[in-house]
Design a protein around this motif. Structure first.
Motif, mmCIF file in Angstrom:
data_model
loop_
_atom_site.group_PDB
_atom_site.id
_atom_site.type_symbol
_atom_site.label_atom_id
_atom_site.label_comp_id
_atom_site.label_asym_id
_atom_site.label_seq_id
_atom_site.Cartn_x
_atom_site.Cartn_y
_atom_site.Cartn_z
ATOM 1 N N MET A 1 -4.668 6.249 9.353
ATOM 2 C CA MET A 1 -5.869 7.069 9.139
ATOM 3 C C MET A 1 -6.526 6.694 7.816
ATOM 4 N N HIS A 2 -7.696 7.269 7.579
ATOM 5 C CA HIS A 2 -8.374 7.057 6.303
ATOM 6 C C HIS A 2 -7.470 7.592 5.199
ATOM 7 N N SER A 3 -7.282 6.817 4.147
ATOM 8 C CA SER A 3 -6.388 7.233 3.071
ATOM 9 C C SER A 3 -7.056 7.074 1.716
ATOM 10 N N VAL A 4 -6.722 8.006 0.837
ATOM 11 C CA VAL A 4 -7.225 8.031 -0.528
ATOM 12 C C VAL A 4 -6.023 8.267 -1.426
ATOM 13 N N ALA A 5 -5.970 7.569 -2.556
ATOM 14 C CA ALA A 5 -4.863 7.757 -3.487
ATOM 15 C C ALA A 5 -5.403 8.097 -4.868
ATOM 16 N N THR A 6 -4.619 8.885 -5.599
ATOM 17 C CA THR A 6 -4.901 9.078 -7.014
ATOM 18 C C THR A 6 -3.828 8.342 -7.794
ATOM 19 N N VAL A 7 -4.206 7.898 -8.961
ATOM 20 C CA VAL A 7 -3.265 7.276 -9.881
ATOM 21 C C VAL A 7 -3.564 7.867 -11.255
ATOM 22 N N GLU A 8 -2.517 8.347 -11.903
ATOM 23 C CA GLU A 8 -2.692 8.954 -13.220
ATOM 24 C C GLU A 8 -2.501 7.899 -14.297
ATOM 25 N N ARG A 9 -3.443 7.888 -15.215
ATOM 26 C CA ARG A 9 -3.362 6.952 -16.345
ATOM 27 C C ARG A 9 -3.551 7.738 -17.635
ATOM 28 N N HIS A 10 -3.003 7.188 -18.696
ATOM 29 C CA HIS A 10 -3.054 7.885 -19.975
ATOM 30 C C HIS A 10 -4.305 7.527 -20.771
ATOM 31 N N ASP A 11 -4.979 8.562 -21.228
ATOM 32 C CA ASP A 11 -6.078 8.452 -22.184
ATOM 33 C C ASP A 11 -6.001 9.724 -23.019
#
Length: 156
Positions: A31-41
């Motif tokens: 299916m359509h997929s979306v991901a988040t990725v956490e990065r430091h700022d």
């Protein structure tokens, strides 16, 4: 109801279990997929100053997705909602890491935007406070309704 998979923070710096990465990747291909990725700022979210910990400055998702959104903190970017709406998505299947923080925060954001956030418990891991993710699932049932917490692939 058109649905998409939202994969929360399944990235190297959080050391997700291999079984989780493999099972989410298998579902993401369907299916359509979306991901988040956490990065430091630190200028955006004071992880180091307040918690003495920080995510990696440059980490990529371990599960291939149709679209990736970088975030700094618990909440996904607002553009995520716009992307899902423009694709005609109504139900968002949520899985990944930190059900009682990041996944739950995404659920509140999606719910507030009029979407249907639905937790996939078998593909979600909680924080170090509750690795089982039961706390987050209980909160999700209370706030979004029992029908928005699924316990196995047969419920999809």
């Amino acid at each position: 109801m058109k649905q998409a998979l939202l994969i929360i923070d399944v990235q190297p710096c959080f050391s997700p279990p291999q079984w989780q990465v493999a099972q989410i990747a298998r579902l993401a291909r369907t299916m359509h997929s979306v991901a988040t990725v956490e990065r430091h700022d630190e200028a955006v979210t004071p992880f180091w100053r307040q918690l003495g910990w920080k995510p990696a400055a440059a980490d990529d998702p371990l599960v291939p997705a149709d679209r990736v959104f970088v975030k700094h903190g618990d909440l996904p970017q607002r553009e995520l909602v716009g992307h899902l709406r423009s694709a005609g998505i109504e139900r968002v299947l949520v899985c990944g890491l930190q059900e009682d923080t990041c996944c739950l925060a995404a659920g509140f954001m999606l719910f507030g935007a009029g979407l249907h956030p639905t937790l996939l418990t078998w593909l979600t891991v909680g924080s170090s406070l509750d690795r089982s993710a039961n706390l987050g699932a209980s909160l999700r049932r209370r706030h979004f309704g029992a029908g928005n917490v699924l316990h196995g692939a047969e419920e999809l």
